[in-house]
Scaffold this motif. Structure first.
Motif, PDB file in Angstrom:
ATOM      1  N   UNK A  72     -16.908  49.100 -86.856  1.00 17.30           N
ATOM      2  CA  UNK A  72     -16.918  48.239 -88.074  1.00 17.30           C
ATOM      3  C   UNK A  72     -15.463  48.021 -88.749  1.00 17.30           C
ATOM      4  N   UNK A  73     -14.369  48.774 -88.344  1.00 14.24           N
ATOM      5  CA  UNK A  73     -12.971  48.815 -88.933  1.00 14.24           C
ATOM      6  C   UNK A  73     -11.966  48.329 -88.025  1.00 14.24           C
ATOM      7  N   UNK A  74     -11.916  48.829 -86.904  1.00 15.04           N
ATOM      8  CA  UNK A  74     -11.018  48.890 -85.951  1.00 15.04           C
ATOM      9  C   UNK A  74     -10.676  47.198 -85.429  1.00 15.04           C
ATOM     10  N   UNK A  75      -9.414  46.863 -85.168  1.00 14.90           N
ATOM     11  CA  UNK A  75      -9.429  45.645 -84.857  1.00 14.90           C
ATOM     12  C   UNK A  75      -9.511  45.525 -83.001  1.00 14.90           C
ATOM     13  N   UNK A  76      -9.831  44.512 -82.807  1.00 15.44           N
ATOM     14  CA  UNK A  76     -10.074  44.094 -81.140  1.00 15.44           C
ATOM     15  C   UNK A  76      -9.205  43.149 -80.725  1.00 15.44           C
ATOM     16  N   UNK A  77      -8.774  43.393 -79.620  1.00 16.17           N
ATOM     17  CA  UNK A  77      -7.784  42.312 -78.924  1.00 16.17           C
ATOM     18  C   UNK A  77      -7.705  42.117 -77.607  1.00 16.17           C
ATOM     19  N   UNK A  78      -7.655  41.106 -77.001  1.00 13.93           N
ATOM     20  CA  UNK A  78      -7.236  40.869 -75.689  1.00 13.93           C
ATOM     21  C   UNK A  78      -6.084  41.149 -75.015  1.00 13.93           C
ATOM     22  N   UNK A  79      -6.064  41.960 -74.054  1.00 17.43           N
ATOM     23  CA  UNK A  79      -4.763  42.063 -73.600  1.00 17.43           C
ATOM     24  C   UNK A  79      -4.550  42.061 -71.905  1.00 17.43           C
ATOM     25  N   UNK A  80      -4.746  40.835 -71.394  1.00 16.13           N
ATOM     26  CA  UNK A  80      -4.436  39.627 -72.102  1.00 16.13           C
ATOM     27  C   UNK A  80      -5.467  38.647 -71.370  1.00 16.13           C
ATOM     28  N   UNK A  81      -6.144  37.781 -72.094  1.00 21.26           N
ATOM     29  CA  UNK A  81      -7.007  36.819 -71.481  1.00 21.26           C
ATOM     30  C   UNK A  81      -6.143  35.620 -70.840  1.00 21.26           C
ATOM     31  N   UNK A  82      -6.610  35.343 -69.557  1.00 19.42           N
ATOM     32  CA  UNK A  82      -5.782  34.337 -68.758  1.00 19.42           C
ATOM     33  C   UNK A  82      -6.201  32.896 -69.077  1.00 19.42           C
ATOM     34  N   UNK A  83      -5.061  32.024 -69.336  1.00 24.22           N
ATOM     35  CA  UNK A  83      -5.189  30.540 -69.983  1.00 24.22           C
ATOM     36  C   UNK A  83      -5.881  29.914 -68.738  1.00 24.22           C
ATOM     37  N   UNK A  84      -5.692  30.445 -67.566  1.00 26.01           N
ATOM     38  CA  UNK A  84      -6.133  29.624 -66.338  1.00 26.01           C
ATOM     39  C   UNK A  84      -7.750  29.910 -66.322  1.00 26.01           C
ATOM     40  N   UNK A  85      -8.260  30.669 -66.771  1.00 25.64           N
ATOM     41  CA  UNK A  85      -9.620  31.169 -66.424  1.00 25.64           C
ATOM     42  C   UNK A  85     -10.476  30.740 -67.565  1.00 25.64           C
ATOM     43  N   UNK A  86     -10.134  30.288 -68.701  1.00 26.08           N
ATOM     44  CA  UNK A  86     -11.137  29.804 -70.050  1.00 26.08           C
ATOM     45  C   UNK A  86     -10.474  28.794 -70.934  1.00 26.08           C
ATOM     46  N   UNK A  87     -11.363  27.834 -70.873  1.00 28.88           N
ATOM     47  CA  UNK A  87     -10.761  26.628 -71.660  1.00 28.88           C
ATOM     48  C   UNK A  87     -10.683  27.037 -73.027  1.00 28.88           C
ATOM     49  N   UNK A  88      -9.405  26.241 -73.637  1.00 28.71           N
ATOM     50  CA  UNK A  88      -9.364  26.504 -75.315  1.00 28.71           C
ATOM     51  C   UNK A  88     -10.400  25.997 -75.985  1.00 28.71           C
ATOM     52  N   UNK A  89     -11.007  25.139 -75.735  1.00 30.48           N
ATOM     53  CA  UNK A  89     -12.237  24.713 -76.546  1.00 30.48           C
ATOM     54  C   UNK A  89     -13.249  25.874 -76.825  1.00 30.48           C
ATOM     55  N   UNK A  90     -13.430  26.336 -75.498  1.00 31.47           N
ATOM     56  CA  UNK A  90     -14.731  27.483 -75.470  1.00 31.47           C
ATOM     57  C   UNK A  90     -14.362  28.746 -76.002  1.00 31.47           C
ATOM     58  N   UNK A  91     -12.959  29.163 -75.731  1.00 32.16           N
ATOM     59  CA  UNK A  91     -12.233  30.154 -76.517  1.00 32.16           C
ATOM     60  C   UNK A  91     -12.226  30.162 -78.100  1.00 32.16           C
ATOM     61  N   UNK A  92     -11.952  28.973 -78.465  1.00 33.04           N
ATOM     62  CA  UNK A  92     -11.903  28.637 -79.958  1.00 33.04           C
ATOM     63  C   UNK A  92     -13.136  28.665 -80.696  1.00 33.04           C
ATOM     64  N   UNK A  93     -14.229  28.330 -80.032  1.00 34.26           N
ATOM     65  CA  UNK A  93     -15.708  28.323 -80.476  1.00 34.26           C
ATOM     66  C   UNK A  93     -16.303  29.599 -80.611  1.00 34.26           C
ATOM     67  N   UNK A  94     -16.123  30.553 -79.445  1.00 36.83           N
ATOM     68  CA  UNK A  94     -16.412  31.830 -79.480  1.00 36.83           C
ATOM     69  C   UNK A  94     -15.774  32.693 -80.497  1.00 36.83           C
TER      70      UNK A  94
END
Length: 299
Positions: A72-94
């Motif tokens: 409920x409080x802790x931040x969640x981050x990706x370390x690290x999402x590869x730009x080659x595997x996910x489109x920017x549009x789908x990432x932004x939408x999710x």
């Protein structure tokens, strides 16, 4: 103290993401039993006082979703999402969906990966610029302050300062952290990963660290960065010299680990993403005893 002083910027980032986080590639279970343990583990990390949990390796946003749901409080981050595997549009939408359900709790860590790991790897700096442009131009844009770059070299660090919240360097030294802080300026968020082997037997701790380091030394992005820091090819032999291991890792008992962490903070880190290594080499093993011990020693 003025609002423009470096210390106040550090305090702002620390208030947002915490002084310490946990980085782990094991936070992506593949079995129902693993998912149950994951829920229990990240809830405990939140209760222990960690500020951020980093899904390590090359995660997807689907890996981050259960971490957000379980806490409920802790931040969640990706370390690290590869730009080659996910489109920017789908990432932004999710991420926009994350924001609706968990406002302000997700940070997108982005990286260009490595030539040996990404078949489409080419012109990484230009590719990252184009990816950031696409995030800006997506139907649901992702603001610069909600993304962080896996920056090692000068050009990517400069980009992290101008087009993202800051940098999340991996496998670096306090000396690199000082250089990164200078390149980023006082305002940017600097959150290096720091690998820890909490073991008072230094020989045994170095053996564990060498096993991990052996995976990364064939990757030129890391070795080129280490060469810029003054290490030599001889330091890469036999999975790392003692000099290299002692610079990159926090090895030993709680006092030695605390001292290494303080070196990173003194060099300009706002936050440390701790990766705890143990003798258990199972990919999905969660080092929960080490997470508890590190919280007691460092928080």
């Amino acid at each position: 103290m003025t609002s423009d002083s470096p210390a106040s910027h550090t305090s702002r980032h620390t208030r947002t993401y915490g002084r310490l986080g946990i980085w782990s590639a094991a936070l992506r279970p593949t079995t129902p039993e693993g998912r149950l343990e994951l829920t229990d583990a990240v809830t405990e990390l939140e209760d222990l006082g960690y500020g951020t949990v980093w899904t390590g390796g090359s995660p997807s946003l689907d890996d981050a979703a259960p971490l957000l749901e379980a806490t409920s409080r802790i931040k969640v981050a990706t370390g690290i999402l590869s730009i080659w595997e996910h489109t920017a549009e789908s990432v932004a939408a999710q991420i926009a969906e994350f924001e609706t359900r968990h406002p302000g709790r997700f940070l997108l860590g982005l990286g260009v990966s490595h030539d040996a790991l990404a078949p489409q790897y080419a012109r990484p700096y230009s590719a990252m610029v184009a990816y950031l442009d696409a995030l800006d131009e997506a139907p649901q844009p992702l603001p610069a302050e909600r993304r962080i770059l896996a920056a090692l070299g000068p050009k990517m660090l400069k980009l992290a300062s101008s087009r993202a919240a800051g940098a999340h360097p991996y496998l670096v030294t306090p000396e690199h952290t000082a250089q990164a802080r200078e390149a980023l300026g006082p305002d940017a968020f600097l959150a290096p990963e720091l690998t820890v082997v909490l073991d008072p037997d230094l020989d045994r701790a170095r053996t564990v660290a060498r096993t991990m380091l052996g995976f990364y030394l064939p990757l030129p992005n890391y070795t080129n960065n280490l060469l810029r820091l003054g290490f030599t090819e001889a330091d890469f032999e036999n999975n790392g010299s003692d000099r290299l291991l002692d610079a990159l890792f926090a090895l030993g008992d709680e006092d030695r680990v605390r001292a290494k962490a303080e070196e990173f903070y003194a060099a300009g880190a706002d936050h440390l993403a701790l990766q705890a290594l143990t003798t258990d080499d199972r990919h999905e093993a969660l080092p929960r005893a080490e997470w508890r011990a590190l919280a007691k020693a460092l928080l």
